[in-house]
Design an enzyme around this catalytic site. Structure first.
Site, short mmCIF file in Angstrom:
data_model
loop_
_atom_site.label_atom_id
_atom_site.label_comp_id
_atom_site.label_asym_id
_atom_site.label_seq_id
_atom_site.Cartn_x
_atom_site.Cartn_y
_atom_site.Cartn_z
N ASP A 108 0.83 -1.20 -0.24
CA ASP A 108 0.15 0.17 -0.07
C ASP A 108 0.95 1.04 0.05
OD1 ASP A 108 -2.08 -1.51 0.11
OD2 ASP A 108 -2.83 -1.26 2.00
N ASP A 121 0.68 4.34 -2.71
CA ASP A 121 0.44 5.64 -2.06
C ASP A 121 1.50 6.43 -2.56
OD1 ASP A 121 -1.88 4.74 -0.89
OD2 ASP A 121 -0.95 4.61 1.21
N GLU A 145 -11.38 8.47 13.55
CA GLU A 145 -11.78 6.94 13.73
C GLU A 145 -10.60 6.19 13.08
OE1 GLU A 145 -15.57 6.73 11.65
OE2 GLU A 145 -16.11 8.58 12.37
N LYS A 183 -9.13 3.70 10.36
CA LYS A 183 -9.41 3.38 8.87
C LYS A 183 -9.33 2.07 8.87
CE LYS A 183 -8.35 5.21 4.21
NZ LYS A 183 -8.25 3.77 3.61
N ARG A 206 -18.66 -0.74 -3.14
CA ARG A 206 -18.41 0.84 -3.63
C ARG A 206 -18.02 0.74 -4.74
NH1 ARG A 206 -13.26 4.18 -1.40
NH2 ARG A 206 -12.14 2.87 -2.78
N GLU A 242 -17.27 -0.85 6.40
CA GLU A 242 -16.07 -1.70 6.05
C GLU A 242 -16.32 -3.00 6.26
OE1 GLU A 242 -12.53 -0.73 3.84
OE2 GLU A 242 -14.39 0.40 4.32
N LYS A 277 -12.34 13.51 10.51
CA LYS A 277 -13.69 14.08 10.01
C LYS A 277 -14.33 15.27 10.72
CE LYS A 277 -15.17 9.30 8.81
NZ LYS A 277 -16.18 8.37 9.05
N CYS A 306 14.33 -32.11 -5.52
CA CYS A 306 13.51 -31.75 -4.32
C CYS A 306 13.88 -32.34 -2.95
CB CYS A 306 12.05 -32.80 -4.62
SG CYS A 306 10.84 -32.62 -2.99
N CYS A 352 6.35 -38.21 -3.97
CA CYS A 352 6.80 -37.36 -3.11
C CYS A 352 5.86 -37.04 -1.92
CB CYS A 352 7.20 -35.72 -3.79
SG CYS A 352 7.92 -34.67 -2.72
#
Length: 667
Positions: free
Chosen positions: A34, A38, A117, A119, A140, A174, A290, A408, A431
């Site tokens: 994120d 951003d 609040e 998020k 949304r 949410e 807010k 392996c 395996c």
């Protein structure tokens, strides 16, 4: 930066943000953190501000990133579900307050208050109630149009089907998955060899946007409500008052909601949430500030994308340095060999981290990781630890390169990486790490078709060590099977009979059951017809195989590799000794009337099942395909034929009815 450079960079950033937004919002499979996303958005927004001549309404700075998924009904939001303007420092929060206070003075608003609040890191949804009864829920989407996910939302236990007042109201919340539930989900997926969810947010989004609500029901979704979108017959003066009312109605309201009288209290609230962040049961990706006064919000208004009366403060991801002590490899149930970093334990964002996945060989090369390196660790989405970078200036020459294994680490079979893939896989059919998956495939309907031997029974047999190899299926005793169920004698007899009957299967079913990579049911039939026996197929070389129609280079190489393994030879010998048929039972047809012809079937047939029709076509030397193309000879169209019929007509393909097909057979 000149205009030309700015334009090029803006175009580059738009392409990148669109791509990453699609992976995040639509595919629920993020490819970057994120924070990285951003920072791209901040750079893009600043460039568009500095060079307004290159601004565009199609930029993600001007719209919400999601789209409506195909398969869902569209819902137009009466009140748009907007995004929020992100800020990344307390100075930016102060700038926001300064703008709001200036507007407050101009409009005579004296008692300016805020609410801060958490998020919540999830997927936004609108819930609509008529006369207090839940009637519709939507995602949304792009903010204006979302997806109707009513049936899926009905499976979320914390969403009331009726509220404590017979009113018409639309609320926004949410949908999320708690940290504990997310960890348990991923643990179960890892045990099953399934792909892990990248983070809790995308797990929640993917779960809510399932076309089958039965899948959603089995996912631990939760919701916190944080806003009234629309309400009839009631008026509120403040946002905080609204939230208190929503709690009385029976909604699961965001538990962290801090009223603030001034900007200093706002900053303290942000710091407080930051400190309590790790103790929260759910993930957050910031704190929302807010304006509390709802009438003043109306005056402040919104841009196309975001309200002017709120901002989202994003906490920087916590990073720590530690030592990469070793790299070890784990083998998943699908045979994928995954490198794991063994770290000097370090506390990151409240958790002690001692290991993390390194994904694949390419990831190690991209990061230039060496055993002994000092590395920077952070938690992706506050859940999954990841190595961000190497601190190269701390290298002292003692660091060692790492190479992925050629065999392996569990069974010693050849480990291969095929062209176009990032994963390295174990090729061993015996395996132990792959045994559960191999068994499930071996007994499946399209393979050996052993009815009654489902995943649950297979797991019980493995737990009791009654089977440790595919061939052990044919050595199971009646009493062993009966012990798995209370009063299990009838079940045991049915399963013993099904196992015995599977020995008589045609060769193509056994080839399918062996799970040779890239070789499916159709290719298995081609190979069975060509070679007639397992012994002949096992001797086939690459050049010979790749000449067969429908068997390309990749498949031919996979077949040769498979039969060269000692494990394969051992398994086939054991199956042969158990009495499993190793030869083709199909009589060689002298009637090849459909040779060189490709059929596509569509619609409902009255006198044949689709499978029966396909077998008849193949018996007479023809081929069947699932899609219409220029190579299609006939489209066999039954009742209610759909888009394939339309495409065949546009390409001029010969379309035949079921009766015309029967006529071809009778000629």
């Amino acid at each position: 930066m000149d205009k030309k450079q700015a334009k090029e960079r803006i175009e580059e950033l738009r392409k990148k943000t669109e791509y990453y937004a699609t992976k995040y919002y639509d595919d629920d499979k993020p490819e970057i953190s994120d924070f990285e996303y951003d920072m791209m958005m901040v750079e893009l927004r600043n460039l568009e501000k500095d060079f307004p001549e290159f601004a565009s309404k199609d930029s993600l700075t001007q719209k919400v990133g999601g789209h409506v998924k195909e398969g869902f009904e569209k819902v137009t939001h009466e009140v748009p579900l907007q995004s929020l303007q992100d800020v990344f420092s307390l100075e930016e929060v102060e700038d926001f307050d300064e703008r709001i206070r200036k507007q407050a003075v101009e409009n005579g608003v004296k008692n300016l208050k805020y609410v801060v609040e958490t998020k919540i890191d999830g997927l936004s949804a609108a819930l609509e109630y008529k006369n207090g009864v839940f009637v519709r829920g939507a995602t949304r989407g792009n903010g204006l149009v979302g997806e109707d996910v009513t049936e899926n939302l009905k499976t979320v236990k914390t969403i009331p089907m009726e509220i404590n007042d017979k009113i018409n109201i639309t609320v926004r919340g949410e949908v999320f998955i708690s940290k504990k539930d997310f960890e348990e989900m991923n643990n179960k997926r890892e045990e099953k060899g399934e792909e892990l969810f990248a983070n809790a947010r995308n797990a929640a989004a993917g779960s809510l946007r399932q076309l089958d609500s039965k899948i959603t029901k089995n996912r631990p979704l939760d919701i916190y409500i944080f806003n009234v979108q629309k309400i009839e017959g009631k008026n509120f003066s403040s946002h905080f008052e609204e939230l208190e009312y929503l709690a009385k109605l029976g909604f699961n309201v965001n538990p962290v909601r801090i009223p603030c009288n001034n900007i200093d209290e706002v900053k303290e609230a942000i710091k407080k949430i930051g400190e309590m962040r790790e103790g929260l049961t759910y993930g957050i990706d910031g704190a929302v500030v807010k304006v509390d006064d709802l009438a003043f919000r109306e005056i402040l208004g919104s841009t196309v994308k975001v309200p002017r009366w709120a901002v989202a403060y994003k906490y920087p991801p916590e990073r720590k340095e530690t030592i990469l002590k070793d790299i070890v490899c784990q083998v998943g149930r699908t045979g994928v060999i995954t490198p794991m970093a063994i770290l000097e334990p370090v506390n990151v964002a409240g958790s002690n981290i001692s290991k993390t996945t390194l994904h694949n060989e390419d990831f190690i090369k991209e990061k230039d990781l060496k055993i002994g390196d000092t590395v920077v660790i952070q938690k992706a989405g506050d859940v999954i630890p990841e190595i961000v970078e190497v601190v190269k200036n701390k290298r002292d020459g003692s660091e060692r390169d790492f190479e992925m294994p050629k065999v392996c680490p569990v069974c010693g079979a050849l480990a291969v990486r095929e062209e176009g893939e990032s994963a390295i896989r174990c090729t061993g059919v015996e395996c132990p790490a792959k045994l559960f998956r191999n068994l499930v495939h071996f007994v499946s309907r399209e393979a050996m078709n052993i009815d009654g031997l489902g995943e649950n029974i297979i797991q019980q047999l493995l737990d009791k060590k009654l089977i440790e190899n595919i061939a052990d299926i044919y050595e199971l005793k009646f009493e062993d099977i009966a012990s798995l169920k209370k009063n299990g004698k009838k079940f045991a007899q049915n399963l013993v009979d099904a196992i015995e009957n599977s020995k008589k299967n045609d060769l193509y079913r056994l080839i399918t059951a062996l799970g040779i990579r890239h070789v499916g049911g159709k290719a298995s039939k081609v190979l069975a017809r060509k070679y007639k026996s397992m012994e002949n197929l096992a001797k086939a070389d690459f050049e010979e195989l790749k000449q067969i129609e429908d068997i390309g280079d990749i498949m031919a190489n996979s077949i040769v590799e498979f039969f060269s393994q000692e494990q394969t030879k051992d398994l086939i010998e054991r199956l042969k000794n158990a009495g499993v048929n190793m030869k083709s039972l199909e009589e060689e047809s002298i009637d090849n009337r459909f040779e060189g012809k490709t059929f596509v079937l569509t619609g409902s047939l009255s006198e044949f099942t689709r499978k029966e029709a396909e077998e008849i076509i193949e018996k007479y030397g023809g081929k069947t395909s699932s899609s219409v193309s220029k190579k299609t000879t006939y489209l066999l169209a039954g009742e209610e034929a759909g888009s394939k019929l339309t495409k065949a007509q546009s390409l001029g393909i010969t379309i035949i009815s079921e009766q015309e097909f029967k006529n071809l057979l009778e000629q």
